[in-house]
Design an enzyme around this catalytic site. Structure first.
Site, PDB file in Angstrom:
ATOM      1  N   ASP A  10      45.573  50.483  59.525  1.00 25.98           N
ATOM      2  CA  ASP A  10      46.625  49.696  60.165  1.00 25.98           C
ATOM      3  C   ASP A  10      47.962  50.120  59.461  1.00 25.98           C
ATOM      4  O   ASP A  10      49.199  50.239  60.120  1.00 25.98           O
ATOM      5  CB  ASP A  10      46.634  48.311  60.539  1.00 25.98           C
ATOM      6  CG  ASP A  10      45.503  48.125  61.590  1.00 25.98           C
ATOM      7  OD1 ASP A  10      44.384  48.155  60.987  1.00 25.98           O
ATOM      8  OD2 ASP A  10      45.764  47.666  62.926  1.00 25.98           O
ATOM      9  N   GLY A  28      45.433  48.635  68.005  1.00 27.64           N
ATOM     10  CA  GLY A  28      45.150  49.988  67.411  1.00 27.64           C
ATOM     11  C   GLY A  28      46.749  50.328  66.871  1.00 27.64           C
ATOM     12  O   GLY A  28      47.457  50.475  67.783  1.00 27.64           O
ATOM     13  N   ALA A  29      46.814  50.770  65.463  1.00 28.74           N
ATOM     14  CA  ALA A  29      48.080  51.015  65.236  1.00 28.74           C
ATOM     15  C   ALA A  29      48.898  52.124  65.913  1.00 28.74           C
ATOM     16  O   ALA A  29      49.979  51.933  66.379  1.00 28.74           O
ATOM     17  CB  ALA A  29      48.175  51.363  63.517  1.00 28.74           C
ATOM     18  N   ASN A  81      43.279  47.724  56.874  1.00 26.25           N
ATOM     19  CA  ASN A  81      42.351  47.917  57.978  1.00 26.25           C
ATOM     20  C   ASN A  81      41.846  46.744  58.514  1.00 26.25           C
ATOM     21  O   ASN A  81      41.714  45.403  57.708  1.00 26.25           O
ATOM     22  CB  ASN A  81      41.485  48.872  57.798  1.00 26.25           C
ATOM     23  CG  ASN A  81      40.707  49.518  59.096  1.00 26.25           C
ATOM     24  OD1 ASN A  81      41.369  49.561  60.191  1.00 26.25           O
ATOM     25  ND2 ASN A  81      39.481  49.842  59.133  1.00 26.25           N
ATOM     26  N   ARG A 106      53.606  42.066  66.150  1.00 30.54           N
ATOM     27  CA  ARG A 106      52.636  41.912  65.102  1.00 30.54           C
ATOM     28  C   ARG A 106      52.974  42.531  63.889  1.00 30.54           C
ATOM     29  O   ARG A 106      53.734  43.476  63.835  1.00 30.54           O
ATOM     30  CB  ARG A 106      51.227  42.813  65.834  1.00 30.54           C
ATOM     31  CG  ARG A 106      50.773  42.136  66.913  1.00 30.54           C
ATOM     32  CD  ARG A 106      49.255  42.672  67.408  1.00 30.54           C
ATOM     33  NE  ARG A 106      48.408  42.475  66.402  1.00 30.54           N
ATOM     34  CZ  ARG A 106      47.122  42.905  66.337  1.00 30.54           C
ATOM     35  NH1 ARG A 106      46.758  43.939  67.043  1.00 30.54           N
ATOM     36  NH2 ARG A 106      46.339  42.741  65.207  1.00 30.54           N
TER      37      ARG A 106
END
Lengths: 365, 365
Positions: free
Chosen positions: A244, A54-55, A254, A90
């Protein structure tokens, strides 16, 4: 939010005063287990393995990870190395870079001896702000849901569809897309949430459903294929998703599959809102097509994880061994398909002008 | 088509002369096993359990099942009972009713003693015609793929996206959506197929990938969420899907999620063709919204079947036990999103007029 009767955040300083605890999200919904992170490397592994994801939570984890690194060595070389290591985990969530830039920028003006304590203070600020921002997103989203409920004239619950997990597990607390849901539920508005299971990692079925069940919000899990049909049948009043990374131009990156739901929402006149804190906006990009899309392990597609009949975590192969798989993790929903953004500063119309207007301080960068 | 070096259909009369053999599709891609059907009840169970599935194959199985029933009792009451039992198995595929009407209508003019042999002859005709129709669908689809290949000017393979399994396993032979693919591959046109895994039952990952691997067609399995992103990236040249029932008005009922891919195809200018034999058209309905949509067991969503690391077939739960799931099995793609229908009589433009023009004999009904 609560797990049983205990309030949890997704990340917090460990009891020993020098480590960080997180909820290991790879084991949910089958097991609730805390993972202790002692080094920056532990934090990077947790991000890469998606024990945290999750961002907003990735950003907070990177900040706490920086603190762990500074405890070992806080000279300039260690600062550079820590930033690079965390950035490499990431590629898509922009909060990672945002949090690291903020911590790095503040620490580089300090003497090395001051850096560890300052890093912890910054990580704590980032976590507290995220929780506060998510709470504010919920407050603004609550107004939207209240209006929808009124428009339905008491005709059944407000049906909300969400994709992936933009819940409290994706943030420090409250969640982005779930914050309006929790606050509307707590305010007594009848709700029902359609939860996309969200292949390949099933964060909807595994995490969002677990969260909603824990908070007592009525919900139904559906396969990712089903949402369009439900919208055609008039069974969805509102789509709420997270992101994101959203560009200055308003394009929304997303979890893969979000774009398909946005198309269906547009085709059926269902409002489609993206819930995001300002930290998720990438002011350096205008076009969503310029966002790097993470290509993840095809094993996430070929193998499905779950609990077998005895409750043991097991992976099963769902396709022939000789068939290859591809696994793009995100897609981009163009701003033209978005009804608006629900931010900590209120509901913002889709597109560049309104975003820049709502966040002039951040946009000026 | 071939399994190893042996040519198989999906259904054929058993070696004992009084039963029917089918490939048990619930065990694929993990095990290739023949299931022997001795009674109409066996056939109904096979349809309901999806040991056989796919609209054309369901029709053929019902016809062979009628033959099994007639062997036990062929009086008028048995005829009515057999028809009702077969019709009750699954609600959406129209070929079931089409095949039963054809067999019933022919047999009711005969004396009971003549009915068993006549039923076998009719079932054989239906199966042979389905194989021939699917071959013809492939021939017409081949022309379309050849044109696309020429338009690409030799720039890489023709990338085709397909949803669910409209393959030879869904028919008696050749398949509907796969028939053009097999024939183009055999004609030496470079192809690559994106295979939607097709939750909840994973007929893409399990059946289509297995078929394509068996025939040597290059393919990649993706989650159902990924197709829109691939189209945005220009990685899809053509969508080919099947249908369980298409209305006189041209609306296409197919596996849940088809509608989302049609929306993405439209948004990205990708041609979206539906492959169908005339027997799949429901001339009694104009609007797709009138098609009954089967709601299947939520357990198909909550539990995923696959092979564990020792190859044993296992089911794992992917969501919390307390969370409910819903499982609508089909959706309707409106004719406005369809580029055309590839039928045994050629490629037909989307919508009522062209369908009636191509099948005036069936349309007159």
């Amino acid at each position: 939010m609560k797990v049983g009767d205990v309030h949890y955040r997704t990340i917090w300083p460990g009891a020993d005063g020098c480590s960080v605890d997180v909820i290991d999200q790879t084991l949910l919904p089958h097991r609730f287990q805390i993972r202790n992170l002692r080094t920056l490397d532990d934090a990077c592994v947790a991000i890469r393995d998606m024990a945290v994801r999750g961002a907003p939570l990735i950003g907070a984890t990177a900040a706490y990870g920086f603190w762990l690194a500074m405890q070992r060595s806080a000279d300039d070389a260690a600062m550079v190395a820590a930033r690079e290591a965390a950035l490499a985990t990431r590629p898509t969530a922009v909060n990672l870079r945002w949090a690291l830039d903020r911590v790095y920028g503040a620490l580089e003006t300090l003497a090395p001896a001051e850096r560890p304590d300052a890093a912890l203070a910054l990580a704590t600020d980032i976590a507290d702000e995220d929780a506060a921002n998510c709470h504010d997103i919920g407050r603004h989203g609550l107004d939207l849901i209240t209006t929808l409920h009124r428009q339905k004239g008491g005709d059944g619950p407000v049906n909300i569809l969400t994709h992936c997990n933009a819940g409290w597990l994706a943030t420090v607390d409250w969640g982005t897309a779930t914050s309006p849901i929790y606050q509307a539920h707590d305010a007594g508005i009848p709700l029902h949430v359609w939860v996309d299971e969200t292949r390949p990692r099933n964060q909807g079925a595994g995490l969002t459903a677990w969260e909603l069940a824990g908070h007592g919000v009525p919900h139904t899990v559906i396969v990712d294929n089903a949402g369009g049909h439900l919208m055609q049948q008039g069974k969805v009043d509102l789509c709420l998703v997270g992101t994101d990374r959203t560009t200055r131009g308003g394009d929304v990156c997303n979890k893969i599959g979000t774009y398909l739901k946005a198309l269906a929402a547009r085709d059926n006149g269902v409002p489609f809102y993206v819930c995001l804190p300002g930290s998720t906006i990438d002011w350096t990009l205008v076009e969503g097509g310029d966002i790097p899309i993470e290509e993840r392990d095809p094993g996430e597609v070929t193998m499905v994880s779950g609990a077998d009949e005895r409750g043991a975590l097991t992976r099963v192969r769902v396709m022939p061994p000789q068939s290859p798989a591809a696994n793009p993790a995100f897609d981009v929903t163009p701003a033209r398909l978005v009804s608006g953004y629900i931010t900590e500063r209120g509901v913002v119309a889709a597109g560049r002008e309104a975003l820049e207007g709502a966040f002039p301080d951040l946009a000026a960068g």
